[in-house]
Design a protein around this motif. Structure first.
Motif, PDB file in Angstrom:
ATOM      1  N   GLU A 119      35.311  50.771  27.819  1.00  0.00           N
ATOM      2  CA  GLU A 119      36.230  50.035  28.681  1.00  0.00           C
ATOM      3  C   GLU A 119      36.054  50.315  30.186  1.00  0.00           C
ATOM      4  O   GLU A 119      36.118  49.380  30.981  1.00  0.00           O
ATOM      5  N   ASP A 128      35.426  47.371  32.890  1.00  0.00           N
ATOM      6  CA  ASP A 128      36.293  47.187  34.049  1.00  0.00           C
ATOM      7  C   ASP A 128      35.485  47.149  35.338  1.00  0.00           C
ATOM      8  O   ASP A 128      35.788  46.385  36.248  1.00  0.00           O
ATOM      9  N   PHE A 129      34.454  47.990  35.399  1.00  0.00           N
ATOM     10  CA  PHE A 129      33.615  47.999  36.596  1.00  0.00           C
ATOM     11  C   PHE A 129      32.859  46.674  36.729  1.00  0.00           C
ATOM     12  O   PHE A 129      32.900  46.033  37.778  1.00  0.00           O
ATOM     13  N   ARG A 151      33.341  43.736  35.425  1.00  0.00           N
ATOM     14  CA  ARG A 151      34.112  42.507  35.646  1.00  0.00           C
ATOM     15  C   ARG A 151      34.715  42.461  37.044  1.00  0.00           C
ATOM     16  O   ARG A 151      35.171  41.421  37.500  1.00  0.00           O
ATOM     17  N   SER A 152      34.740  43.599  37.742  1.00  0.00           N
ATOM     18  CA  SER A 152      35.257  43.585  39.107  1.00  0.00           C
ATOM     19  C   SER A 152      34.245  43.016  40.095  1.00  0.00           C
ATOM     20  O   SER A 152      34.585  42.709  41.227  1.00  0.00           O
ATOM     21  N   ILE A 153      32.980  42.898  39.675  1.00  0.00           N
ATOM     22  CA  ILE A 153      31.976  42.322  40.558  1.00  0.00           C
ATOM     23  C   ILE A 153      32.177  40.809  40.577  1.00  0.00           C
ATOM     24  O   ILE A 153      32.228  40.185  39.526  1.00  0.00           O
ATOM     25  N   PRO A 154      32.318  40.200  41.762  1.00  0.00           N
ATOM     26  CA  PRO A 154      32.446  38.738  41.792  1.00  0.00           C
ATOM     27  C   PRO A 154      31.260  38.105  41.063  1.00  0.00           C
ATOM     28  O   PRO A 154      30.103  38.478  41.320  1.00  0.00           O
ATOM     29  N   THR A 167      26.358  38.278  41.168  1.00  0.00           N
ATOM     30  CA  THR A 167      25.341  38.752  40.218  1.00  0.00           C
ATOM     31  C   THR A 167      24.133  37.827  40.170  1.00  0.00           C
ATOM     32  O   THR A 167      23.097  38.189  39.631  1.00  0.00           O
TER      33      THR A 167
END
Lengths: 256, 245
Positions: free
Chosen positions: A94, A98-99, A101-104, A108
């Motif tokens: 997890e 969390d990390f 999904r925090s990237i716009p 990517t």
């Protein structure tokens, strides 16, 4: 019934209609090259998109969108089920999720360009990657929110783990999962357009960018309107599917 | 049965021993918090005892055994709202390897038994609370269980429906000869339905007494409840539950 539907239609349509009408009226005599009259944009829209350029620009965008979206949602559901039903795995992965999904999502895309080059594979991979996380997180949350009574019932009636998953746990989490899939769809759409802004000659995003660079402002406006329309239609279709799949939930909520 | 709690180990159930003969109907009563639900979770194999054993037909129970069915208090959570009545009933039948026709036949049979024939295609939430609990009972008897366990099955319905459901349970028991254990906090109900009432008392709880109920069959809400033995039994059990005896 029909009266109610038309009442709803009036409620939800008056604002968009008013906005388009005022845009049309206020832009009628516009001389500003960046804001051509809506009438001119509309004529160009019909000229471009009914339907000469649809196979060249719209079809590739939609193919990218849907392949990436379905691929991402599939992985998201599978991963979410594994993580959501195993406490041990969840604790382990997890923080990483969390990390990531925090990237716009759009940020990517360059990484996928490095890996796949400027190709279809790159676009679909970037779209799929972005679509995974909202669905996966919703499935994890959905699995955790399964009611204990329901799980006890499944255990006592000796359903197999697969039956419990497919017949009980996933449907019970349906409302949460669908809201996750909807976010995936929106993110997938954004990445579809964004991925076309880089090194592509095809797609609505590419068309709009090229038109802007060539100072074909009216063409660029038609691209923007087309994107908005497609995004809206895709969402409408999604809502219809959701209404059908979650009928039990929507109606039972209304009854209670 | 012990529980690990923040303040240490709580000894919930101590010396619990009673047996249930085939075809018998037993109720488990006791003051609230005595551990009725814990006992029931042990009986269904949803929980393992920290010491001692539970046996059904001589087989030790460690996980939900075959031939077991449950009816829980909270029918809105035990029936699947995304499945129609017939799909709800057929879900546990899938493991029994019945043909399509046999499944449909079984569903029709059990729905008729509970007075809901013709509701196959309805969803649970289209039915009243009492009707939903009838569906839960139909689902339980459809698997032809050797043992039926009910956890306060009528606690969430209104009084009139409660009487109807009690009589339904008597009828189902008569027609299907199912061995039944029911947890309830309603002593009248326990006496009305049971052959024996297991009274739990104390902390940790143990079996205070197993009261035999000799009321004649067929039982009936007016006549059976009006009998002198009924009043005696309920007074006796009430006093025990309250710790007065």
């Amino acid at each position: 019934m029909i009266k109610e539907i038309s009442k709803n239609a009036i409620h939800s349509l008056w604002l968009p209609v008013a906005l388009v009408a005022s845009w049309w009226i206020f832009s009628t005599n516009s001389q500003d090259p960046y804001f051509p009259p809506l009438r001119v944009i509309w004529e160009q829209f019909v000229y471009l998109w009914v339907f000469d350029n649809v196979p060249v620009h719209v079809v590739p965008s939609l193919i990218n969108l849907f392949s990436g979206f379905f691929f991402g949602v599939f992985i998201g559901i599978a991963g979410g089920v594994v993580i959501g039903t195993n406490q041990g795995v969840a604790r382990f992965v997890e923080p990483a999720i969390d990390f990531i999904r925090s990237i716009p999502a759009v940020a990517t895309v360059p990484i996928f360009i490095m890996i796949f080059g400027l190709s279809y594979e790159m676009r679909i991979a970037a779209i799929a990657f972005a679509a995974i996380f909202p669905t996966m997180l919703a499935v994890i949350q959905g699995m955790h929110s399964n009611n204990p009574t329901l799980l006890d019932t499944a255990k006592v009636f000796r359903l197999t783990p697969f039956q419990t998953l497919v017949r009980v746990r996933i449907p019970a989490a349906g409302p949460i999962i669908f809201s996750g899939i909807q976010v995936s769809l929106q993110v997938a759409f954004v990445v579809t357009i964004a991925s076309e802004l880089l090194g592509s000659g095809f797609g609505i995003g590419a068309f709009t960018l090229i038109a802007t660079d060539a100072f074909l402002i009216t063409d660029a406006w038609t691209g923007v309107i087309l994107m908005g329309t497609l995004g809206f239609l895709v969402n409408v279709i999604f809502n219809l599917v959701e209404r059908r799949a979650l009928r039990w939930y929507l109606v039972s909520k209304k009854l209670s | 049965m012990d529980y690990q709690t923040p303040t240490g180990i709580k000894h919930v159930l101590s010396d619990i021993s009673f047996s249930l003969l085939e075809g018998e109907f037993a109720s488990i009563v006791g003051p609230s918090g005595v551990g009725k639900t814990t006992l029931l979770r042990l009986l269904t194999g949803l929980m393992k005892p920290t010491s001692g054993v539970i046996r059904i037909n001589g087989q030790e129970v460690n996980s939900p055994p075959p031939g077991l069915a449950v009816v829980l208090q909270d029918y809105t959570r035990s029936l699947m709202p995304w499945l129609t009545v017939e799909k709800n009933i057929s879900l546990p039948l899938k493991r029994l390897g019945l043909s399509k026709a046999e499944t449909a036949e079984t569903i029709e049979l059990v729905l008729t038994e509970v007075g809901l024939s013709g509701n196959q295609k309805n969803y649970p939430w289209q039915l009243s609370g009492g009707m939903q609990q009838r569906v839960a009972i139909a689902r339980a008897i459809a698997v032809r269980p050797q043992l039926l366990i009910m956890d306060e099955p009528f606690a969430s319905v209104d009084a009139q429906t409660r009487f109807d459901l009690e009589d339904l349970v008597l009828k189902v028991r008569d027609d299907f000869k199912i061995t039944t254990a029911m947890v309830t906090h309603d002593i009248d109900e326990a006496v009305y339905l049971s052959d024996k009432v297991v009274v739990l008392y104390g902390s940790p709880a143990n079996v205070k007494e197993i009261v035999k109920v000799d009321l004649p069959y067929p039982r009936n809400q007016v006549a059976s409840r009006g009998r002198e033995e009924f009043a005696e039994l309920r007074t006796k059990i009430y006093a025990q539950v309250r710790g007065l005896q």
